[in-house]
Design a protein around this motif. Structure first.
Motif, mmCIF file in Angstrom:
data_model
loop_
_atom_site.group_PDB
_atom_site.id
_atom_site.type_symbol
_atom_site.label_atom_id
_atom_site.label_comp_id
_atom_site.label_asym_id
_atom_site.label_seq_id
_atom_site.Cartn_x
_atom_site.Cartn_y
_atom_site.Cartn_z
ATOM 1 N N LEU A 114 4.380 0.806 -32.028
ATOM 2 C CA LEU A 114 4.952 0.429 -33.323
ATOM 3 C C LEU A 114 5.949 -0.717 -33.154
ATOM 4 C CD1 LEU A 114 5.557 3.995 -34.831
ATOM 5 C CD2 LEU A 114 3.972 2.276 -35.729
ATOM 6 N N ALA A 115 6.761 -0.648 -32.092
ATOM 7 C CA ALA A 115 7.750 -1.707 -31.857
ATOM 8 C C ALA A 115 7.072 -3.036 -31.535
ATOM 9 C CB ALA A 115 8.689 -1.302 -30.721
ATOM 10 N N ILE A 116 5.984 -3.003 -30.762
ATOM 11 C CA ILE A 116 5.260 -4.233 -30.426
ATOM 12 C C ILE A 116 4.650 -4.848 -31.682
ATOM 13 C CG2 ILE A 116 3.210 -5.122 -29.236
ATOM 14 C CD1 ILE A 116 3.860 -3.155 -26.955
ATOM 15 N N LEU A 117 4.045 -4.021 -32.519
ATOM 16 C CA LEU A 117 3.458 -4.535 -33.762
ATOM 17 C C LEU A 117 4.526 -5.130 -34.670
ATOM 18 C CD1 LEU A 117 0.863 -1.722 -34.547
ATOM 19 C CD2 LEU A 117 0.375 -4.030 -33.723
ATOM 20 N N GLU A 118 5.679 -4.477 -34.742
ATOM 21 C CA GLU A 118 6.772 -5.016 -35.558
ATOM 22 C C GLU A 118 7.194 -6.389 -35.049
ATOM 23 O OE1 GLU A 118 11.465 -4.167 -36.658
ATOM 24 O OE2 GLU A 118 10.425 -2.932 -35.179
ATOM 25 N N SER A 119 7.346 -6.531 -33.733
ATOM 26 C CA SER A 119 7.746 -7.818 -33.164
ATOM 27 C C SER A 119 6.685 -8.884 -33.396
ATOM 28 C CB SER A 119 8.027 -7.666 -31.667
ATOM 29 O OG SER A 119 9.171 -6.872 -31.447
#
Length: 723
Positions: free
Chosen positions: A190-195
């Motif tokens: 989720l954090a990678i997609l947000e970035s």
């Protein structure tokens, strides 16, 4: 005699050997110092070694960062960043699963170091990690460490996110869409997609094709608040970077508005009710990061109104004019339109006057000013159709009053809409660090419109209580603004609670509150009072100074800058009890209370502090161009300059902490405390002391004799309970 400022005494460790106690000459090249240390342990190949901190993040020491080394620091001799990167890259590509797992564990830890990250990235390390993810052969711990290392490396901003392949994006999205996946893998995915979404316009489109908000809703229903926070953060990122045509939709009838995909998702009952029931009303207290994401979601949702707010009404647009006709029809339904054109025109003019429009002949011109533009008309139509009885009562009640006491519904609705847009900052971007969300806006599918309906009834009620006339219009609006802002500050959990709080804030209650506050702030101008204030002020200033220094001794937690992922990094700073040293250090998570001095590895002697600067003068505000655009962050920034030409940079968590720290640092340096908080505290405490001294006096006079001995600061019970 004190040691030279360019000489630092440290201890250096090496596994299996006694530590070396050496003096580092900051004028000598770092490579020479490393060579001397290696010679002390008879180690060859000094160019293959480097120094790292033994505690905390254990960062590598470079020529740029060596000035941060303090006396008494414990360092460690380690293999150089380039050598470490090369070895880890080889081990990651090895065939042994155990060796690969250990290498990925170490890589996940080292990737936070910018020096190591630069070396690893130069060796095409990110491409290697991406291929491991794309292969789909890594699971469990191995995949979690791979994603952690990848995220840490990308977070340094050395390479562009646009380099990622579609297969990598699909693989990461697949982990998010899987019904059963390890929590650590899901968090990092989720954090990678947000970035990706926040850092690349092209990647936004690719991610939006793989992940929908509907697919993220399931992650809001779990018991893990971290997962919920990451999911809402991704929803916010998708909406924030969505093109305008996906965020807004043209509409002719606002009640039959056809929302686009993103706007519809944010407005749909399913998402709102899940957030309300599983997060806001959940069994766990809402953490600061979750509160921030809810605030961002609230702001982005209200920003859907910006287009209507900035759209002027076209007086020649028949569809828009029909809305005004509909308002008239609902209010005066029993009256027919028989008669000639002139007669109907005269009747319409009369009705529009009763409806409270400024232009009785062509009320469409009332909606040509932006803001609030067409948004005001939308609100009026919502009230007329969904709360018809309330609408008719307000209109007919005012039309039956004397002309000078009637409350002009149309003018009031337009001005109230503008006021609500200002209060809720419609159209403005979210502020970093702000957690000011309102639970009640998550309790209704049409929260904005319902909020308007509650406030227009309040305005009508306040108008009657004030017995206002047309000349009092601005005064009434000021009172209504105060009633609304005071009620919002109480954080009502629902619209019904808002109504209850507004009922308790009647005009007479507002007057009482104003009088109470005025009594504590009035600055009487009679000479005896002025002289008494001047005598009291020095002891009050000293009291405030002591309070500020005491708060600095307790310390505060600050969020580290430069981390695009907010789940992150914190640091803590506090003043020593003897007011001579500022202690600070990194933390893994936000503390729940005071942080002991022994956990804060760095320090600055107050005697070395040269100055304190704020706002745009801070070095970290000049460097961070994105932050310069954020007024909120700029207003909370301050920096401490100390010898030798170094700075400690802060961004306070809120305005209160900003005032406390800037005041306290000024007090430490013997300079004037000038924050708004100091001025407010000074006025409040002086007035309190004056009332105590003058309480039993019928005639206020100042005796010729010296004034009585001032009270001890402790007698004021001057404490803060800020949350």
């Amino acid at each position: 005699m004190p040691p030279p400022s360019d000489i630092v005494k440290v201890a250096i460790e090496w596994p299996g050997a006694n530590a070396q106690l050496i003096e580092i000459d900051q004028k000598k090249p770092l490579s020479s110092i490393v060579r001397e240390v290696c010679d002390g342990w008879s180690l060859s190949g000094a160019e293959q070694f480097a120094l790292r901190y033994a505690d905390g993040p254990q960062l590598y020491i470079t020529e740029q960062s060596r000035c941060d080394i303090k006396n008494g620091t414990i360092l460690r001799l380690a293999i150089s960043p380039a050598r470490a990167a090369r070895q880890l890259l080889e081990r990651i590509q090895s065939h042994g699963i155990d060796a690969r797992l250990e290498a990925l564990k170490e890589l996940a830890k080292l990737s936070a170091d910018p020096t190591f990250a630069a070396e690893f990235i130069t060796m095409e390390g990110i491409g290697t990690l991406a291929r491991l993810v794309e292969s789909g052969t890594h699971f469990g711990e191995m995949l979690a460490f791979t994603l952690t290392a990848f995220l840490e490396l990308m977070d340094h901003g050395i390479v562009s996110w646009d380099l990622l392949s579609l297969s990598f994006i699909k693989q990461i999205a697949g982990y998010v869409n899987q019904p059963m996946v390890d929590v650590s893998i899901l968090q990092r995915s989720l954090a990678i997609l947000e970035s990706m979404v926040l850092n690349s316009h092209s990647l936004y489109h690719r991610v939006a094709q793989e992940i929908t908000v509907g697919q993220l809703i399931g992650h809001l229903q779990v018991s893990n608040q971290e997962i919920q926070t990451y999911a809402i953060a991704l929803i916010n990122a998708l909406f924030l970077k969505a093109p305008e045509d996906r965020r807004q939709a043209e509409c002719t009838n606002p009640l039959d508005q056809q929302l686009t995909e993103m706007a519809s998702t944010l407005a749909q009952k399913h998402l709102r009710s899940i957030i309300l029931n599983h997060i806001i009303r959940g069994n766990r207290p809402i953490k600061a990061e979750m509160a921030h994401q809810l605030y961002v979601l609230q702001v982005l949702t209200f920003n859907l109104l910006e287009e209507r707010m900035m759209t002027k009404m076209d007086p020649n647009d028949q569809a828009q004019r029909d809305i005004i006709f509909e308002l008239r029809r609902i209010a005066f339904d029993g009256e027919n339109d028989t008669g000639g054109t002139e007669k109907r025109k005269a009747m319409y003019t009369k009705d529009y006057k009763m409806l409270g429009f400024t232009n009785h002949v062509n009320p469409a011109t009332d909606f040509t000013q932006t803001p609030p533009g067409m948004l005001a008309l939308d609100n009026m139509l919502y009230l007329a159709k969904l709360h018809q009885d309330t609408y008719i009562r307000i209109v007919l009640e005012n039309s039956s009053r004397e002309d000078k006491h009637e409350c002009p519904f149309g003018r009031c609705a337009i001005e109230l809409t503008r006021m609500l847009c200002e209060i809720l900052q419609v159209g403005e971007l979210p502020n970093e660090g702000c957690n000011d969300y309102h639970p009640m806006f998550f309790t209704h599918d049409r929260a904005w419109e319902e909020f308007f309906c509650v406030c227009i009834q309040l305005l009508n009620k306040t108008w009657k209580e004030m017995r206002a006339t047309a000349e009092d219009f601005n005064k009434v609006m000021q009172v209504v603004r105060e009633q609304i802002t005071r009620a919002l500050a109480m954080k009502p959990a629902s619209l019904d609670q808002l109504k209850s709080k507004l009922r308790s804030l009647s005009y007479s209650e507002v007057l009482r509150l104003r009088q109470t506050e005025r009594m504590s702030q009035d600055d009487f101008q009679s000479p005896p009072i002025i002289e008494l204030r001047e005598r009291i002020q020095p002891e009050i200033l000293e009291l405030i100074k002591q309070q500020r220094l005491n708060r600095l001794c307790e310390g505060s937690c600050f969020r580290k800058l430069g981390n695009r992922r907010r789940q992150e990094k914190f640091w803590f700073c506090r003043l020593s009890l003897n007011h001579k040293v500022l202690h600070y250090g990194d933390l893994d998570e936000a503390p729940q209370g005071e942080v002991p001095f022994e956990l804060l590895s760095d320090k600055i002697h107050v005697s070395d502090v040269k100055s304190v600067v704020t706002g745009k003068d801070c070095p970290h505000m000049k460097e961070k161009s994105a932050l310069k655009q954020n007024k909120e962050v700029l207003e909370l920034a301050f920096s401490v300059f100390y010898d030798p030409d170094e700075t400690l940079n802060f961004v306070a968590p809120n305005k209160y902490e900003y005032c406390i720290w800037t005041d306290g640092l000024c007090a430490l340096l013997g300079r004037e405390m000038s924050s708004d908080l100091t001025r407010s505290d000074l006025d409040t405490l002086i007035n309190m002391e004056m009332k105590l001294r003058l309480l039993d006096l019928e005639n206020i006079t100042i005796p010729e004799a010296p004034p009585p001995v001032p009270k001890e600061p402790s007698s004021y019970n001057f404490t803060y309970n800020y949350s």
